[in-house]
Design a protein around this motif. Structure first.
Motif, PDB file in Angstrom:
ATOM      1  N   LEU A   9      25.506  38.265  32.653  1.00 55.88           N
ATOM      2  CA  LEU A   9      26.861  38.822  32.576  1.00 55.88           C
ATOM      3  C   LEU A   9      27.751  37.960  31.702  1.00 55.88           C
ATOM      4  CD1 LEU A   9      27.378  39.627  36.365  1.00 55.88           C
ATOM      5  CD2 LEU A   9      26.898  41.271  34.544  1.00 55.88           C
ATOM      6  N   ILE A  10      28.745  38.609  31.113  1.00 56.26           N
ATOM      7  CA  ILE A  10      29.740  37.889  30.325  1.00 56.26           C
ATOM      8  C   ILE A  10      31.126  38.319  30.797  1.00 56.26           C
ATOM      9  CG2 ILE A  10      30.740  37.574  28.026  1.00 56.26           C
ATOM     10  CD1 ILE A  10      27.921  37.765  26.894  1.00 56.26           C
ATOM     11  N   ILE A  11      31.957  37.322  31.043  1.00 58.05           N
ATOM     12  CA  ILE A  11      33.355  37.547  31.406  1.00 58.05           C
ATOM     13  C   ILE A  11      34.191  37.375  30.144  1.00 58.05           C
ATOM     14  CG2 ILE A  11      35.303  36.692  32.768  1.00 58.05           C
ATOM     15  CD1 ILE A  11      33.189  35.582  34.750  1.00 58.05           C
ATOM     16  N   ASP A  12      35.077  38.315  29.890  1.00 58.46           N
ATOM     17  CA  ASP A  12      36.041  38.206  28.796  1.00 58.46           C
ATOM     18  C   ASP A  12      37.361  37.795  29.434  1.00 58.46           C
ATOM     19  OD1 ASP A  12      37.900  38.544  26.763  1.00 58.46           O
ATOM     20  OD2 ASP A  12      37.174  40.528  26.167  1.00 58.46           O
ATOM     21  N   PHE A  13      37.825  36.576  29.172  1.00 58.63           N
ATOM     22  CA  PHE A  13      39.015  36.054  29.839  1.00 58.63           C
ATOM     23  C   PHE A  13      40.294  36.803  29.478  1.00 58.63           C
ATOM     24  CE2 PHE A  13      36.737  31.745  30.208  1.00 58.63           C
ATOM     25  CZ  PHE A  13      36.318  32.023  31.494  1.00 58.63           C
ATOM     26  N   LYS A  14      40.233  37.727  28.526  1.00 57.58           N
ATOM     27  CA  LYS A  14      41.402  38.553  28.240  1.00 57.58           C
ATOM     28  C   LYS A  14      41.639  39.580  29.341  1.00 57.58           C
ATOM     29  CE  LYS A  14      41.932  38.416  23.249  1.00 57.58           C
ATOM     30  NZ  LYS A  14      43.315  38.009  23.188  1.00 57.58           N
ATOM     31  N   ALA A  15      40.623  39.844  30.151  1.00 56.88           N
ATOM     32  CA  ALA A  15      40.728  40.855  31.209  1.00 56.88           C
ATOM     33  C   ALA A  15      40.725  40.184  32.572  1.00 56.88           C
ATOM     34  CB  ALA A  15      39.558  41.831  31.101  1.00 56.88           C
ATOM     35  N   TYR A  16      41.818  40.349  33.312  1.00 57.20           N
ATOM     36  CA  TYR A  16      41.896  39.850  34.682  1.00 57.20           C
ATOM     37  C   TYR A  16      42.873  40.717  35.452  1.00 57.20           C
ATOM     38  CZ  TYR A  16      45.720  37.341  32.395  1.00 57.20           C
ATOM     39  OH  TYR A  16      46.823  37.025  31.640  1.00 57.20           O
ATOM     40  N   TYR A  17      42.627  40.844  36.736  1.00 53.73           N
ATOM     41  CA  TYR A  17      43.396  41.751  37.583  1.00 53.73           C
ATOM     42  C   TYR A  17      43.668  41.079  38.918  1.00 53.73           C
ATOM     43  CZ  TYR A  17      41.718  45.270  34.302  1.00 53.73           C
ATOM     44  OH  TYR A  17      41.434  45.975  33.159  1.00 53.73           O
ATOM     45  N   THR A  18      44.598  41.656  39.654  1.00 54.03           N
ATOM     46  CA  THR A  18      44.820  41.237  41.034  1.00 54.03           C
ATOM     47  C   THR A  18      44.882  42.480  41.913  1.00 54.03           C
ATOM     48  OG1 THR A  18      47.253  41.264  40.937  1.00 54.03           O
ATOM     49  CG2 THR A  18      46.150  39.191  40.364  1.00 54.03           C
ATOM     50  N   VAL A  19      44.429  42.301  43.143  1.00 53.04           N
ATOM     51  CA  VAL A  19      44.547  43.334  44.167  1.00 53.04           C
ATOM     52  C   VAL A  19      45.081  42.645  45.412  1.00 53.04           C
ATOM     53  CG1 VAL A  19      43.255  44.910  45.684  1.00 53.04           C
ATOM     54  CG2 VAL A  19      42.719  44.814  43.248  1.00 53.04           C
ATOM     55  N   GLN A  20      45.974  43.323  46.125  1.00 55.71           N
ATOM     56  CA  GLN A  20      46.567  42.772  47.337  1.00 55.71           C
ATOM     57  C   GLN A  20      45.458  42.311  48.287  1.00 55.71           C
ATOM     58  OE1 GLN A  20      46.930  43.974  50.744  1.00 55.71           O
ATOM     59  NE2 GLN A  20      48.425  42.377  51.203  1.00 55.71           N
TER      60      GLN A  20
END
Length: 195
Positions: A141-152
């Motif tokens: 897998l590769i994570i692109d640090f431009k994409a991040y989210y939060t959920v309650q």
């Protein structure tokens, strides 16, 4: 050098609480936009980026909320509002530029092999590679640090156990956390025209 007790990249835990470095599969959440429009996002894989100490404190509130009547306030100084995570995509989908197609109908330029090499060696600050573990059903897998989210936190916790795969071991998740913080902390300098 002292020999580390960590002898593998991933481990599994009992899911009693969310941990930094947890990898979840087929995680879905909804974003509500202007006018109440809903966008459902389903990521094939996500990795938890919130600090582990915050997640530990956050998990202590779950049983308190379950035991407390809704009208009675809970005194708790370590309330964790949201869980921070990043989607992770298969190496092939990143390389081909197709990783965002199903989600947002966006494609990116394919990444040539010579540019993939530093990504796969974690030498490109924007990306972070996680190795595969077929026994745990984790592809490369590769994570692109431009994409991040939060959920309650509580909403995240409700579906957490159903999607949990494994956890990145301590040293590797510390490396991931530092690389993510470094990427977010970069300073964008303006282009200054010279006369």
């Amino acid at each position: 050098m002292l020999k580390s007790r960590i002898n593998c990249y991933y481990a599994k835990h009992d899911c009693q609480r969310i941990s930094q470095g947890d990898i979840l599969r087929d995680f879905t959440f909804i974003i509500i936009g202007k006018g109440g429009n809903q966008l459902e996002l389903k990521f094939p894989y996500i990795v938890i980026l919130s600090q582990d100490c915050d997640l530990e404190h956050g998990s202590k509130l779950v049983p308190l909320q379950a035991a407390s009547p809704e009208t009675e306030p809970i005194e708790f100084n370590q309330y964790l509002h949201n869980v921070l995570f990043s989607p992770a995509f298969t190496t092939e989908s990143i390389k081909s530029g197709q990783h965002l197609k199903d989600l947002f109908n966006i494609t990116t330029k394919p990444i040539a092999s010579d540019l993939m090499k530093p990504i796969k060696q974690n030498e490109n600050p924007r990306y972070h590679k996680l190795i595969s573990d077929l026994e745990l059903q984790i592809p490369e897998l590769i994570i692109d640090f431009k994409a991040y989210y939060t959920v309650q936190f509580n909403l995240f916790y409700e579906s957490y156990k159903d999607h949990y795969l494994a956890t990145t071991n301590e040293l590797f998740r510390e490396n991931l956390s530092q690389r993510f913080a470094f990427y977010l902390n970069r300073v964008g300098l303006p282009v200054i025209a010279t006369a």
